[in-house]
Write a protein that holds these residues in place. Structure first.
Motif, PDB file in Angstrom:
ATOM      1  N   TRP A 100      33.759   7.876 -63.755  1.00 24.30           N
ATOM      2  CA  TRP A 100      34.922   7.333 -63.355  1.00 24.30           C
ATOM      3  C   TRP A 100      36.241   8.219 -63.562  1.00 24.30           C
ATOM      4  CZ3 TRP A 100      36.659   2.915 -61.502  1.00 24.30           C
ATOM      5  CH2 TRP A 100      35.694   1.730 -61.598  1.00 24.30           C
ATOM      6  N   ARG A 101      37.134   8.532 -62.659  1.00 27.91           N
ATOM      7  CA  ARG A 101      37.919   9.774 -62.634  1.00 27.91           C
ATOM      8  C   ARG A 101      39.249   8.561 -62.846  1.00 27.91           C
ATOM      9  NH1 ARG A 101      34.712  10.533 -59.162  1.00 27.91           N
ATOM     10  NH2 ARG A 101      35.732   9.846 -57.155  1.00 27.91           N
ATOM     11  N   LEU A 102      39.964   8.748 -63.911  1.00 20.96           N
ATOM     12  CA  LEU A 102      41.142   7.723 -64.398  1.00 20.96           C
ATOM     13  C   LEU A 102      42.320   8.516 -64.052  1.00 20.96           C
ATOM     14  CD1 LEU A 102      39.100   6.007 -67.203  1.00 20.96           C
ATOM     15  CD2 LEU A 102      39.376   5.012 -64.689  1.00 20.96           C
ATOM     16  N   THR A 103      43.331   7.786 -63.659  1.00 23.16           N
ATOM     17  CA  THR A 103      44.728   8.176 -63.848  1.00 23.16           C
ATOM     18  C   THR A 103      45.754   7.178 -64.558  1.00 23.16           C
ATOM     19  OG1 THR A 103      44.716   9.431 -61.628  1.00 23.16           O
ATOM     20  CG2 THR A 103      46.513   9.086 -62.518  1.00 23.16           C
ATOM     21  N   ARG A 104      46.394   7.565 -65.787  1.00 21.81           N
ATOM     22  CA  ARG A 104      47.080   7.040 -66.397  1.00 21.81           C
ATOM     23  C   ARG A 104      48.287   6.675 -65.482  1.00 21.81           C
ATOM     24  NH1 ARG A 104      47.623   6.708 -72.895  1.00 21.81           N
ATOM     25  NH2 ARG A 104      48.870   5.008 -73.094  1.00 21.81           N
ATOM     26  N   GLN A 105      48.943   5.513 -65.348  1.00 25.91           N
ATOM     27  CA  GLN A 105      50.376   5.190 -64.768  1.00 25.91           C
ATOM     28  C   GLN A 105      51.229   5.184 -65.856  1.00 25.91           C
ATOM     29  OE1 GLN A 105      50.521   5.339 -61.044  1.00 25.91           O
ATOM     30  NE2 GLN A 105      48.784   6.696 -61.598  1.00 25.91           N
ATOM     31  N   GLY A 106      52.498   4.596 -65.646  1.00 25.55           N
ATOM     32  CA  GLY A 106      53.443   4.269 -66.561  1.00 25.55           C
ATOM     33  C   GLY A 106      53.212   2.609 -66.973  1.00 25.55           C
ATOM     34  N   GLY A 107      53.690   2.159 -67.927  1.00 29.19           N
ATOM     35  CA  GLY A 107      53.553   0.795 -68.285  1.00 29.19           C
ATOM     36  C   GLY A 107      52.256   0.224 -68.469  1.00 29.19           C
ATOM     37  N   GLY A 108      51.307   1.138 -69.040  1.00 27.44           N
ATOM     38  CA  GLY A 108      49.863   0.728 -69.157  1.00 27.44           C
ATOM     39  C   GLY A 108      49.001   0.641 -68.206  1.00 27.44           C
ATOM     40  N   LYS A 109      49.548   0.971 -67.086  1.00 26.21           N
ATOM     41  CA  LYS A 109      48.696   0.817 -65.552  1.00 26.21           C
ATOM     42  C   LYS A 109      47.776   2.120 -65.553  1.00 26.21           C
ATOM     43  CE  LYS A 109      51.775  -2.466 -63.659  1.00 26.21           C
ATOM     44  NZ  LYS A 109      52.484  -2.791 -62.404  1.00 26.21           N
ATOM     45  N   TYR A 110      46.603   1.610 -65.098  1.00 28.34           N
ATOM     46  CA  TYR A 110      45.742   2.721 -64.710  1.00 28.34           C
ATOM     47  C   TYR A 110      45.160   2.415 -63.405  1.00 28.34           C
ATOM     48  CZ  TYR A 110      45.407   3.940 -69.679  1.00 28.34           C
ATOM     49  OH  TYR A 110      45.631   4.386 -70.897  1.00 28.34           O
ATOM     50  N   LEU A 111      44.619   3.686 -62.661  1.00 27.80           N
ATOM     51  CA  LEU A 111      44.172   3.896 -61.279  1.00 27.80           C
ATOM     52  C   LEU A 111      42.777   4.628 -61.496  1.00 27.80           C
ATOM     53  CD1 LEU A 111      46.649   4.898 -58.841  1.00 27.80           C
ATOM     54  CD2 LEU A 111      46.131   2.646 -59.244  1.00 27.80           C
ATOM     55  N   GLY A 112      41.653   4.228 -60.855  1.00 29.80           N
ATOM     56  CA  GLY A 112      40.266   5.058 -60.995  1.00 29.80           C
ATOM     57  C   GLY A 112      39.591   4.894 -59.811  1.00 29.80           C
ATOM     58  N   GLN A 113      38.885   5.882 -59.732  1.00 32.24           N
ATOM     59  CA  GLN A 113      37.499   6.068 -58.675  1.00 32.24           C
ATOM     60  C   GLN A 113      36.213   6.365 -59.308  1.00 32.24           C
ATOM     61  OE1 GLN A 113      40.162   8.923 -56.441  1.00 32.24           O
ATOM     62  NE2 GLN A 113      39.858   7.461 -54.468  1.00 32.24           N
ATOM     63  N   ALA A 114      35.406   5.845 -58.461  1.00 32.43           N
ATOM     64  CA  ALA A 114      34.148   6.220 -58.943  1.00 32.43           C
ATOM     65  C   ALA A 114      33.139   6.570 -57.766  1.00 32.43           C
ATOM     66  CB  ALA A 114      33.447   5.306 -60.032  1.00 32.43           C
ATOM     67  N   GLU A 115      31.879   6.865 -57.914  1.00 27.28           N
ATOM     68  CA  GLU A 115      30.897   7.217 -56.561  1.00 27.28           C
ATOM     69  C   GLU A 115      30.545   5.788 -56.128  1.00 27.28           C
ATOM     70  OE1 GLU A 115      30.327   7.770 -59.989  1.00 27.28           O
ATOM     71  OE2 GLU A 115      29.882  10.142 -60.154  1.00 27.28           O
ATOM     72  N   ASP A 116      30.501   4.789 -56.728  1.00 26.61           N
ATOM     73  CA  ASP A 116      30.141   3.431 -56.127  1.00 26.61           C
ATOM     74  C   ASP A 116      31.153   2.627 -56.193  1.00 26.61           C
ATOM     75  OD1 ASP A 116      30.146   3.291 -59.008  1.00 26.61           O
ATOM     76  OD2 ASP A 116      28.240   2.043 -59.315  1.00 26.61           O
ATOM     77  N   VAL A 117      32.367   2.967 -56.399  1.00 27.99           N
ATOM     78  CA  VAL A 117      33.355   1.997 -55.972  1.00 27.99           C
ATOM     79  C   VAL A 117      34.230   2.288 -54.887  1.00 27.99           C
ATOM     80  CG1 VAL A 117      35.998   1.423 -57.266  1.00 27.99           C
ATOM     81  CG2 VAL A 117      33.872   1.879 -58.510  1.00 27.99           C
TER      82      VAL A 117
END
Length: 185
Positions: free
Chosen positions: A95-112
């Motif tokens: 998982w490559r994750l990015t922390r956003q504001g307000g407790g939000k996260y975005l993510g990407q992975a090989e099978d996503v």
């Protein structure tokens, strides 16, 4: 007497349906709950997890163990997962994750497929994404609705619904633990 029985049955059914529809999977329900599940903090360093997959009849179809290793640089995270299934299969997800504001996260992975999105509030974290799975040589896409709940300093409980066309086909249950000394799969 029959009209009274019919009226009682109707009221019971109405109360039951109202109860079902009033149940919420809204993350805001957990706003003031503790201990807070900070994804960046919890998934830094090694973590171990054990889990099961249940089909639509809730029959356990697979058991597995996961070794995770998380690292962060500011708002960017990498969560490496190695899954060890009881049938001998080993799979990996990064998982490559990015922390956003307000407790939000975005993510990407090989099978996503596309971008996963999630939000943390109180002791809960909701993570939603579309997963591509290879089953008997065919690729299928499933929508996952993933809920994590912090139990204490070391443990997180996870329940996931795997859906296709809005119908739950499987449920995945995991138990994360990062208490030292850390166990291994």
């Amino acid at each position: 007497m029959k009209p009274l029985l019919l009226l009682l049955k109707t009221k019971f059914l109405l109360v039951l349906l109202l109860g079902l529809f009033s149940c919420s999977n809204d993350i805001n329900h957990y706003q003031d709950s503790t201990p807070v599940l900070d994804i960046q903090s919890y998934f830094t360093g090694p973590v171990i997890a054990w889990g099961i997959v249940q089909d639509y009849n809730l029959k356990v179809t697979r058991r597995f163990c996961v070794e995770l290793e998380g690292s962060w640089q500011q708002e960017q995270g990498l969560l490496k997962e190695v899954f060890y299934f009881k049938d001998g299969e080993v799979s990996r997800r990064n998982w490559r994750l990015t922390r956003q504001g307000g407790g939000k996260y975005l993510g990407q992975a090989e099978d996503v497929i596309g971008i996963a999105g999630g939000q943390q509030l109180g002791y809960a974290f909701r993570w939603q994404y579309r997963l591509a799975l290879d089953i008997d040589g065919e690729s299928y896409q499933f929508d996952l609705d993933d809920w994590m709940y912090r139990i204490d300093d070391y443990r997180v409980f996870n329940k996931t619904q795997m859906k296709k066309f809005g119908i739950t086909l499987a449920e995945i249950t995991l138990f994360f633990d990062k208490e030292q000394p850390l166990r291994h799969c």
